[in-house]
Design a protein around this motif. Structure first.
Motif, PDB file in Angstrom:
ATOM      1  N   GLU A 114       0.863  -1.301   0.086  1.00 52.35           N
ATOM      2  CA  GLU A 114       0.016   0.087  -0.081  1.00 52.35           C
ATOM      3  C   GLU A 114       0.933   1.304  -0.190  1.00 52.35           C
ATOM      4  O   GLU A 114       0.468   2.273  -0.780  1.00 52.35           O
ATOM      5  N   GLN A 115       1.773   1.502   0.911  1.00 50.24           N
ATOM      6  CA  GLN A 115       2.820   2.347   0.747  1.00 50.24           C
ATOM      7  C   GLN A 115       3.367   2.602  -0.554  1.00 50.24           C
ATOM      8  O   GLN A 115       3.512   3.743  -0.878  1.00 50.24           O
ATOM      9  N   GLN A 116       3.849   1.515  -1.403  1.00 52.23           N
ATOM     10  CA  GLN A 116       4.490   1.638  -2.549  1.00 52.23           C
ATOM     11  C   GLN A 116       3.380   1.812  -3.547  1.00 52.23           C
ATOM     12  O   GLN A 116       3.797   2.951  -4.628  1.00 52.23           O
ATOM     13  N   ASP A 117       2.128   1.805  -3.394  1.00 49.48           N
ATOM     14  CA  ASP A 117       1.117   2.269  -4.136  1.00 49.48           C
ATOM     15  C   ASP A 117       1.060   3.880  -4.012  1.00 49.48           C
ATOM     16  O   ASP A 117       0.886   4.520  -5.141  1.00 49.48           O
ATOM     17  N   ILE A 118       1.192   4.365  -3.092  1.00 49.48           N
ATOM     18  CA  ILE A 118       0.925   5.775  -2.679  1.00 49.48           C
ATOM     19  C   ILE A 118       2.208   6.392  -3.425  1.00 49.48           C
ATOM     20  O   ILE A 118       2.167   7.467  -4.225  1.00 49.48           O
ATOM     21  N   GLN A 119       3.342   5.766  -3.078  1.00 48.01           N
ATOM     22  CA  GLN A 119       4.621   6.466  -3.887  1.00 48.01           C
ATOM     23  C   GLN A 119       4.425   6.374  -5.366  1.00 48.01           C
ATOM     24  O   GLN A 119       5.121   7.344  -5.927  1.00 48.01           O
ATOM     25  N   ALA A 120       3.851   5.300  -5.773  1.00 49.48           N
ATOM     26  CA  ALA A 120       3.795   5.158  -7.278  1.00 49.48           C
ATOM     27  C   ALA A 120       3.168   6.336  -7.770  1.00 49.48           C
ATOM     28  O   ALA A 120       3.545   7.006  -8.854  1.00 49.48           O
ATOM     29  N   VAL A 121       1.982   6.676  -7.162  1.00 53.25           N
ATOM     30  CA  VAL A 121       1.092   7.882  -7.705  1.00 53.25           C
ATOM     31  C   VAL A 121       1.829   8.898  -7.742  1.00 53.25           C
ATOM     32  O   VAL A 121       1.847   9.933  -8.499  1.00 53.25           O
ATOM     33  N   HIS A 122       2.615   9.134  -6.598  1.00 53.57           N
ATOM     34  CA  HIS A 122       3.400  10.505  -6.502  1.00 53.57           C
ATOM     35  C   HIS A 122       4.541  10.590  -7.572  1.00 53.57           C
ATOM     36  O   HIS A 122       4.923  11.699  -8.117  1.00 53.57           O
TER      37      HIS A 122
END
Length: 341
Positions: A114-122
Motif C-alpha cells: 500500500e505504501q508503494q502504491d501511494i509512492q507510485a502515484v506521487h
C-alpha cells in the motif's frame, strides 16, 4: 551450517550471497540466479537477511519476511565505507554483512504494498508535472522567437495560447500555429492525467485517518501528508523529530574540525521530493503570515525580520517535519499551542 546473517547484493538476474556466523566468520558465498533465489533462501534458512535499500529491495524483503526471516535494509551510503579494495558483487555482499553487524547502524523500514502504491502515484504525478513544465517552456521559447511573451504558469499558458491562436499577428505563421495547437492538445492531455493522479491521492487521503491528522498542520496538504506517510512508514524508527528533519535534509550541513563548529546550508540529503513539498508548504504559510497575530505567526514574522524570508521558510519546514514525527510516533492530533513558543 547455521548462518546468522546473510547479505544479498541485489541485481536483475544474478544475486551475490555472503553468509556469516555471529562472530562475522564467512560461512557461505555463492551466486544465485533470480528464479533460484527463493529456493536457496529456504535451504540456507538464515536468521537475518541484510540488503541495500535499493530497487526491488522492499519486494524481496516482504518475500523473505513471509518465510519468517528477519530482514534488515541499509542505506547504500552506509554500506559504501565497508567495501574492501575493489568494488564487485562479492565485496558488496560482504560489505552489507559488515554494515549490518554494526551496533549503531540505522536500518530502513520495509514498506508495504500500500505504501508503494501511494509512492507510485506521487512519482507518476511528479513525472507528469515535469512533462507539463517542459512543454510550457518549449511553447514559450517558440513564441519568444516571434516576439510573443507569455507568463510561466500553467494557468497563464492555458489562458494565453487560445487567444494567440485565435488572433495571430506578426511572425506567427500558419505552420507555427499548427505546432502550438499540437502542444496545446498535449498540454490538455497531461493536465487531465495530473488531475487523475491527484484524485487518486485524494482517495488515499480520505481512507487514511493518519494522513487526515497530518493535513491539519499549516503548510501540510493532501499531497505532502500522503507522501510522508508512504515514505516514512513507522516514525518510531526515528529517535526524535530532528532525526526525521535530518533524514529529509532540512538541517545544517557541518564542516567542523579542531573543535571549531562550522555550519553551512541545509544538507539536502535524503528524499528531495519530501523536502520540496515541505518547503513549498512552508512558503504558502509565510505568504499569509503578515496579516495574522497569533503566537505562531508572530514568531514567523520576527524570524523573517531577523533571518530573512528563505531561512524562515526552511525553519518552518524543519519545524513541520519535527511536528510530523511527534504526531506519527505518539498518534496525537495537531495542537497549535504546542508549537506557539
Amino acid at each position: 551450517m547455521e548462518i546468522d546473517i546473510l547479505g544479498i547484493d541485489l541485481a536483475k538476474r544474478v544475486f551475490q550471497l555472503h553468509g556469516a556466523d555471529r562472530r562475522g566468520q564467512a560461512m557461505h558465498r555463492s551466486k544465485v540466479s533470480r528464479p533460484a533465489l527463493m529456493e536457496t533462501i529456504r535451504q540456507l534458512r538464515p536468521r537475518t537477511i541484510a540488503m541495500e535499500a535499493c530497487s526491488s529491495a522492499h519486494h524481496w524483503a516482504r518475500q523473505f519476511q513471509a518465510l519468517g526471516i528477519e530482514v534488515q535494509l541499509i542505506s547504500p551510503h552506509y554500506v559504501k565505507p565497508f567495501v574492501k579494495t575493489n568494488k564487485n558483487d562479492r565485496n558488496d555482499a560482504e560489505a552489507i554483512v559488515e554494515a549490518a553487524c554494526r551496533p549503531s547502524m540505522n536500518f530502513v523500514p520495509v514498506k508495504s504494498v500500500e505504501q508503494q502504491d501511494i509512492q507510485a502515484v506521487h512519482r507518476v504525478r511528479e513525472l507528469l508535472v515535469h512533462q507539463r513544465t517542459a512543454l510550457i517552456n518549449q511553447a514559450r521559447g517558440l513564441l519568444a522567437e516571434r516576439g510573443i511573451i507569455i507568463a510561466k504558469s500553467p494557468a497563464a499558458f492555458k489562458r494565453s495560447i487560445p487567444d494567440i491562436l485565435s488572433e495571430p499577428d506578426g511572425e506567427l505563421t500558419t505552420f507555427c500555429q499548427s505546432l502550438l495547437t499540437m502542444l496545446l492538445e498535449q498540454f490538455r492531455v497531461i493536465e487531465n492525467q495530473i488531475g487523475r493522479a491527484e484524485d487518486w491521492i485524494t482517495s488515499f487521503m480520505k481512507n487514511s485517518a493518519l494522513c487526515q491528522r497530518l493535513a491539519t498542520i499549516p503548510g501540510v496538504g493532501a499531497i505532502t501528508a500522503t507522501a510522508i506517510v508512504a515514505a516514512v512508514g513507522d516514525a518510531k524508527a526515528f529517535k526524535n523529530g530532528r532525526h526525521l528533519a535530518a533524514w529529509i535534509g532540512l538541517v545544517p550541513r557541518q564542516h567542523s574540525s579542531g573543535g571549531k563548529n562550522r555550519l553551512l546550508g541545509i544538507s539536502k540529503r535524503g528524499d528531495g521530493y519530501l523536502r520540496t513539498l515541505l518547503i513549498h508548504g512552508a512558503r504558502s504559510v509565510l505568504i499569509r503570515v503578515a496579516c495574522k497575530s497569533d503566537a505562531r505567526s508572530r514568531w514567523l514574522q520576527e524570524l523573517i525580520a531577523r533571518r530573512g524570508y528563505n531561512r524562515a521558510t526552511v525553519a518552518l519546514a524543519n519545524k513541520n517535519a519535527r511536528i510530523i514525527q511527534a504526531m506519527l510516533s505518539h498518534e496525537t492530533n495537531y495542537c497549535p499551542a504546542m508549537v506557539a513558543a
